[in-house]
Design an enzyme around this catalytic site. Sequence first.
Site, PDB file in Angstrom:
ATOM      1  N   THR A 111      40.013   6.866   7.998  1.00  0.00           N
ATOM      2  CA  THR A 111      41.151   6.810   8.851  1.00  0.00           C
ATOM      3  C   THR A 111      41.133   7.582  10.179  1.00  0.00           C
ATOM      4  O   THR A 111      40.364   7.787  10.970  1.00  0.00           O
ATOM      5  CB  THR A 111      42.642   7.013   8.021  1.00  0.00           C
ATOM      6  OG1 THR A 111      43.773   6.796   8.862  1.00  0.00           O
ATOM      7  CG2 THR A 111      42.692   8.101   7.186  1.00  0.00           C
ATOM      8  N   ASP A 153      46.397  -3.403   5.531  1.00  0.00           N
ATOM      9  CA  ASP A 153      46.211  -2.180   6.139  1.00  0.00           C
ATOM     10  C   ASP A 153      46.820  -2.709   7.739  1.00  0.00           C
ATOM     11  O   ASP A 153      46.106  -3.469   8.363  1.00  0.00           O
ATOM     12  CB  ASP A 153      45.017  -1.474   6.393  1.00  0.00           C
ATOM     13  CG  ASP A 153      44.825  -0.373   6.937  1.00  0.00           C
ATOM     14  OD1 ASP A 153      46.057   0.162   7.596  1.00  0.00           O
ATOM     15  OD2 ASP A 153      43.657   0.580   7.249  1.00  0.00           O
ATOM     16  N   HIS A 183      45.509   0.381   3.047  1.00  0.00           N
ATOM     17  CA  HIS A 183      44.710   1.379   3.542  1.00  0.00           C
ATOM     18  C   HIS A 183      44.183   2.417   2.645  1.00  0.00           C
ATOM     19  O   HIS A 183      44.890   3.047   1.932  1.00  0.00           O
ATOM     20  CB  HIS A 183      46.030   2.159   4.504  1.00  0.00           C
ATOM     21  CG  HIS A 183      45.130   3.303   5.497  1.00  0.00           C
ATOM     22  ND1 HIS A 183      44.308   2.869   6.343  1.00  0.00           N
ATOM     23  CD2 HIS A 183      45.505   4.457   5.419  1.00  0.00           C
ATOM     24  CE1 HIS A 183      44.204   3.847   7.059  1.00  0.00           C
ATOM     25  NE2 HIS A 183      44.727   5.063   6.546  1.00  0.00           N
TER      26      HIS A 183
END
Length: 321
Positions: free
Chosen positions: A167, A265, A297
């Site tokens: 991320t 996600d 995610h």
Amino acid sequence: MASATPKEIARELPPLLRVYTDGSVERFLGSPFVPPTLEDPETLVSSKDVVISENPSISARVFLPKVDHQKKKLPILVYFHGGAFCLESAFSFLHHRYLNIIASEAKALVVSVEYRVAPEHPLPAAYEDSWEALKWVTSHSRNERKDGEAWLIDHGEFTRFYVGGDTSGANIAHNVCLRVGGEALGGVRIAGAVLAFPLFWGSEPVLSEPVEGHEESSPMRVWKFVYPDAPRGIDNPLINPLAPGAPSLATLGSRKLLIFVAGKDDLRERGVWYYDAVKESGWQGDVELVRVEGEEHCFQIYHPQTHNSKGVISRIASFLV
């Protein structure tokens, strides 16, 4: 006895954290810190913490798998943890567990960077810390450091040097690859970059991202919170790699890219968009997109023992050759 006066909220980023007028920060998400281990009972990986810089404060946790180190040296992965630039740590339970597994499966030496996080240290602090950490690691390739980290000198193979992250950490990995394209790393080249569910965003929706609610989207709110003074806001090239004036993706200083997106996600379309943009940029490396349907995610960090998580970890291990 009078009760204590409640602290006054200065600003907040629900549901992640809250900042009070006295300067204190209350984080609502994130896993607890855990110490390094001499030999993890599950993976047999050893870890230790090292100081990279006192001012600013930059450190790292280094992971060394249990292999026959006399036979050959190991690929090196410099890893940047996720957490929206404001949560988690190289020393937190989730990333410690996850990188133990990665180091074991890939038979790789992993350096997990502890960069400064917002709001105590707004961006671009995390980017600068990560670049300094990268330079510190590659300085060991010349074997000239008397104060160097022995695991890197004795076991690291700098011809197999990788970066990666999840991320916001994947965002950092992308940006260091761009910076490597224009600045030297002491003769070390990045063999590949792993971008797991990368955090990119912009002022306009892309692909099938919904138009409604885009201005109030989570990535938009996070970026405004962690980098309130960002030039051009959400279209700063650090978060929007195709913003006007952004460096060409053709200059990425990596020989290959591995990008993961997850079906559930909110960042999935942005990851696909980035993959397509890299392919169309004229970049001379190899780029692969791995779609994992039905997952949330960063699921592989939260639940590393599931079938799909093991698939992600196996794919990363085979990438680090």
